[in-house]
Design a protein around this motif. Structure first.
Motif, PDB file in Angstrom:
ATOM      1  N   GLY A 156       0.782  -1.222   0.000  1.00 36.81           N
ATOM      2  CA  GLY A 156       0.000   0.000   0.000  1.00 36.81           C
ATOM      3  C   GLY A 156       0.812   1.269   0.000  1.00 36.81           C
ATOM      4  O   GLY A 156       0.255   2.368  -0.170  1.00 36.81           O
ATOM      5  N   THR A 157       2.116   1.167   0.204  1.00 36.07           N
ATOM      6  CA  THR A 157       2.942   2.380   0.217  1.00 36.07           C
ATOM      7  C   THR A 157       3.380   2.742  -1.200  1.00 36.07           C
ATOM      8  O   THR A 157       3.444   1.903  -2.091  1.00 36.07           O
ATOM      9  CB  THR A 157       4.168   2.212   1.122  1.00 36.07           C
ATOM     10  N   THR A 158       3.695   4.007  -1.379  1.00 37.00           N
ATOM     11  CA  THR A 158       4.062   4.568  -2.679  1.00 37.00           C
ATOM     12  C   THR A 158       5.258   5.504  -2.490  1.00 37.00           C
ATOM     13  O   THR A 158       5.679   5.761  -1.355  1.00 37.00           O
ATOM     14  CB  THR A 158       2.895   5.363  -3.274  1.00 37.00           C
ATOM     15  N   PRO A 159       5.804   6.064  -3.560  1.00 35.99           N
ATOM     16  CA  PRO A 159       6.860   7.072  -3.398  1.00 35.99           C
ATOM     17  C   PRO A 159       6.422   8.259  -2.534  1.00 35.99           C
ATOM     18  O   PRO A 159       7.269   8.911  -1.910  1.00 35.99           O
ATOM     19  CB  PRO A 159       7.151   7.494  -4.844  1.00 35.99           C
ATOM     20  N   LEU A 160       5.118   8.540  -2.476  1.00 33.41           N
ATOM     21  CA  LEU A 160       4.639   9.618  -1.609  1.00 33.41           C
ATOM     22  C   LEU A 160       4.880   9.280  -0.142  1.00 33.41           C
ATOM     23  O   LEU A 160       5.187  10.168   0.668  1.00 33.41           O
ATOM     24  CB  LEU A 160       3.151   9.871  -1.856  1.00 33.41           C
ATOM     25  N   HIS A 161       4.741   8.000   0.212  1.00 29.55           N
ATOM     26  CA  HIS A 161       5.014   7.579   1.588  1.00 29.55           C
ATOM     27  C   HIS A 161       6.511   7.674   1.881  1.00 29.55           C
ATOM     28  O   HIS A 161       6.920   8.051   2.986  1.00 29.55           O
ATOM     29  CB  HIS A 161       4.539   6.138   1.810  1.00 29.55           C
ATOM     30  N   THR A 162       7.336   7.331   0.892  1.00 34.12           N
ATOM     31  CA  THR A 162       8.790   7.443   1.079  1.00 34.12           C
ATOM     32  C   THR A 162       9.189   8.900   1.301  1.00 34.12           C
ATOM     33  O   THR A 162       9.984   9.217   2.201  1.00 34.12           O
ATOM     34  CB  THR A 162       9.526   6.874  -0.153  1.00 34.12           C
TER      35      THR A 162
END
Length: 618
Positions: A277-283
């Motif tokens: 569920g994580t994306t580059p936005l979460h990174t």
């Protein structure tokens, strides 16, 4: 500097999900690892997005790129090509970075996979699959480390770590997956797992998948582990939901990760990344959330481990005690199909009076709807004092339902279960119904026996240990006894306590089973199935239409003659008694299958079995 040096100097931010990102953002729902060959630009862009977001660590798109998992897509012969393409794409993406980026070769665990071929893999096949993938990754000479992630069972992860360390000196990151905070599903605490992995040589130890930041942060609090251990965390974005099409989706806000980034650092984490569920936005949110990259030392030192003492509720299992020395009869009944239950319970009382040691209750046999056997079992036990053995099928229950049923049975004081797959759903009243089949019957045995340790499905304590005794089904009518004997050994290894067989009509099959068990030194109580024939048509039906049952020509001829003579019931009972005579020369257990609720017939045979204890068979 190399990865080991970097881990000594600063907190590193890792990338996030690959599979859920490809599915959610790109609409790709195939073998994600195969995209390394078919859609290389897509995979490269994902890596570049994480690097642009600030990731210091990226992992190859190889989580399931092993022979066992790729076989479901008929890609098992492309293991090397898929893995080496994955490394090449990650290296190309890294070349676009404006900061140091380290590359991890990812190898995923197998124990959480529901694919049957994966579940049935032998230890040797698992080792060969891991070795093949590892060799392909290492041959590129481009990796900075190996990431072993999503391992639900500590023994599997320890074995994988040992194999990896035998092939490379690269640093190894080992991540377990927990269903509940602070404990693996076999009951091993997260702290104990960390200590064992550190002793086995893992460079970094952590947790990924299943849980979000909230519960994983709890898992890292107050850890009683050496302060020198390096830690990693890769939480999911949150709990998944479903969209209007029933597909699993994640909608965790990246800002939530930003809030947890500094908390993870303060807990002493060396690597902070993301999983499903994580994306580059979460990174990017993790990077923003860290107020510093300075490492925070672990302050909690190891404390003596305290293991709780759980006392099982004492079960009866009297029939298992008896069968060791005496002839013992169990009777199988089908629960009623309607709400007229008076005849059923009267019949059960008569069986008890006839000396039957327990009643096995089928679970919607032939996929025909009946009153729930757990409800009938509770009435037999609590109202009539009869020992029930409940059939539990993997056909009708998913993993949630199975475990709920197991807990319910224990709460009722019912501690005897026959674990079976169940007849195919399409055979029954609703041919459009589907069979669930989350696990095989052998895995259901293992699941039930886990409760005897007082450990629930997530690894948490149940506050009480159960005392289940579990039977496995077995068909002695199989043509290849050697193969069938191997299946018995496998069931015993999963925790089976005794066997209940399909009905037999040829005593030679009984003799073959007895000899095979003796030859392979398999010692297990066995209840041989006996089904009295009621007519010639009944015999023909069983012989020609019921899978796994064949009647000798002599039996078919006798029933045909009985039809002409008008004494089919008497001949059917006589054949059953002859079978019981033969069975009792080799086994103490008889499992009588009631045909068409004909209690009178089965009562006569149950009394015949009991007479064997008064007049021993020569």
């Amino acid at each position: 500097m190399d990865l080991r040096q970097a881990l000594q100097r600063r907190v590193l931010v890792a990338d996030g999900a690959m599979g859920t990102l490809l599915y959610g953002n790109y609409g790709i729902a195939s073998a994600f690892e195969a995209l390394n060959l078919t859609h290389p630009d897509t995979i490269r862009r994902v890596h570049e997005s994480y690097i642009s977001a600030g990731a210091d660590l990226i992992q190859t798109n190889t989580y399931a790129a092993n022979r066992l998992k790729l076989a479901r897509y008929d890609l098992q012969d492309q293991v090397t090509a898929i893995n080496q393409a994955a490394v090449k794409l990650a290296v190309q993406a890294r070349q676009t970075a404006d900061h140091p980026v380290y590359l991890l070769g990812t190898i995923g665990g197998l124990a959480g996979d529901t694919e049957q071929r994966v579940q049935q893999a032998t230890p040797a096949e698992i080792e060969a699959s891991l070795t093949e993938q590892l060799t392909a990754l290492l041959a590129t000479k481009q990796l900075d480390g190996i990431l072993l992630e999503t391992y639900y069972e500590l023994p599997e992860l320890l074995a994988a770590l040992k194999l990896v360390k035998a092939h490379t000196t690269l640093p190894v990151i080992t991540n377990v997956s927990m269903l509940a905070p602070g404990v693996l599903r076999d009951g091993t605490t997260f702290a104990d797992a960390i200590i064992q992995l550190a002793a086995a040589g893992a460079d970094v130890i952590g947790a990924n998948c299943r849980l979000g930041p909230y519960y994983l942060a709890q898992s890292f609090e107050h850890l009683a582990i050496p302060a020198t251990v390096k830690l990693a965390v890769y939480p999911n974005s949150g709990l998944p939901g479903t969209d209007t099409d029933g597909q699993v989706v994640y909608d965790g806000d990246p800002s939530y990760f930003q809030d947890y980034a500094e908390r993870f650092r303060q807990l002493g984490l060396n690597i902070i990344g993301g999983c499903c569920g994580t994306t580059p936005l979460h990174t990017a949110a993790l990077v923003r959330g860290l107020t510093s990259r300075t490492l925070v030392a672990q302050t909690v030192q190891p404390q003596p481990r305290q293991t709780p003492t759980l006392t099982p509720t004492p079960g009866q299992h009297l029939f298992l005690q008896k069968v060791a020395t005496q002839k013992t009869a169990l009777v199988e009944l089908d629960p009623p199909k309607d709400f007229e239950t008076q005849k059923f319970f009267k019949g059960a009382q008569r069986l008890k009076a006839a000396g039957v040691d327990g009643i096995t209750l089928s679970d919607n046999s032939l996929a025909s709807v009946r009153i729930a056997n757990t409800t009938i079992a509770a009435q037999l036990k609590l109202t009539y004092g009869i020992t029930p053995i409940v059939h539990l099928t993997t056909r009708d229950h998913n993993l949630i339902g199975l475990q709920s049923e197991i807990m319910g049975l224990h709460s009722l004081g019912i501690e005897d279960i026959l674990a079976v797959t169940g007849d195919p759903a399409k055979l029954g009243d609703f041919p459009g119904a589907s069979s669930v089949g989350d696990v095989r019957s052998v895995e259901l045995i293992k699941l039930i026996k886990q409760f005897n340790s007082g450990i629930g499905p997530t690894g948490k304590s149940l506050k009480q240990a159960t005392d289940f005794r579990v039977a496995a089904a077995f068909n002695p009518n199989a043509y290849r006894t050697t193969v069938s004997t191997k299946s018995i050994a496998r069931k015993l290894s999963y925790g089976c306590d005794y066997l209940i067989t399909q009905p037999v009509f040829d005593i030679q099959n009984v003799i073959a089973l007895a000899e095979a068990l003796k030859a392979d030194h398999l010692h297990v109580p066995v209840f041989i199935g006996v089904m009295p024939l009621v007519s010639r048509r009944n015999a023909e039906f069983l012989h020609h239409e019921v899978h796994g049952i064949r009647l000798p020509a002599t039996v078919l001829d006798r029933m045909a003659q009985a039809e002409q003579d008008g004494n089919e019931r008497a001949v059917g009972i006589q054949i059953a008694k002859e079978l019981i005579d033969g069975i009792c020369k080799y086994f103490n257990g008889v499992h009588l299958v009631t045909p068409f609720n004909r209690f009178k017939t089965v009562i006569e045979l149950a009394e015949y079995v009991q007479q064997k204890n008064l007049t021993p068979t020569a």
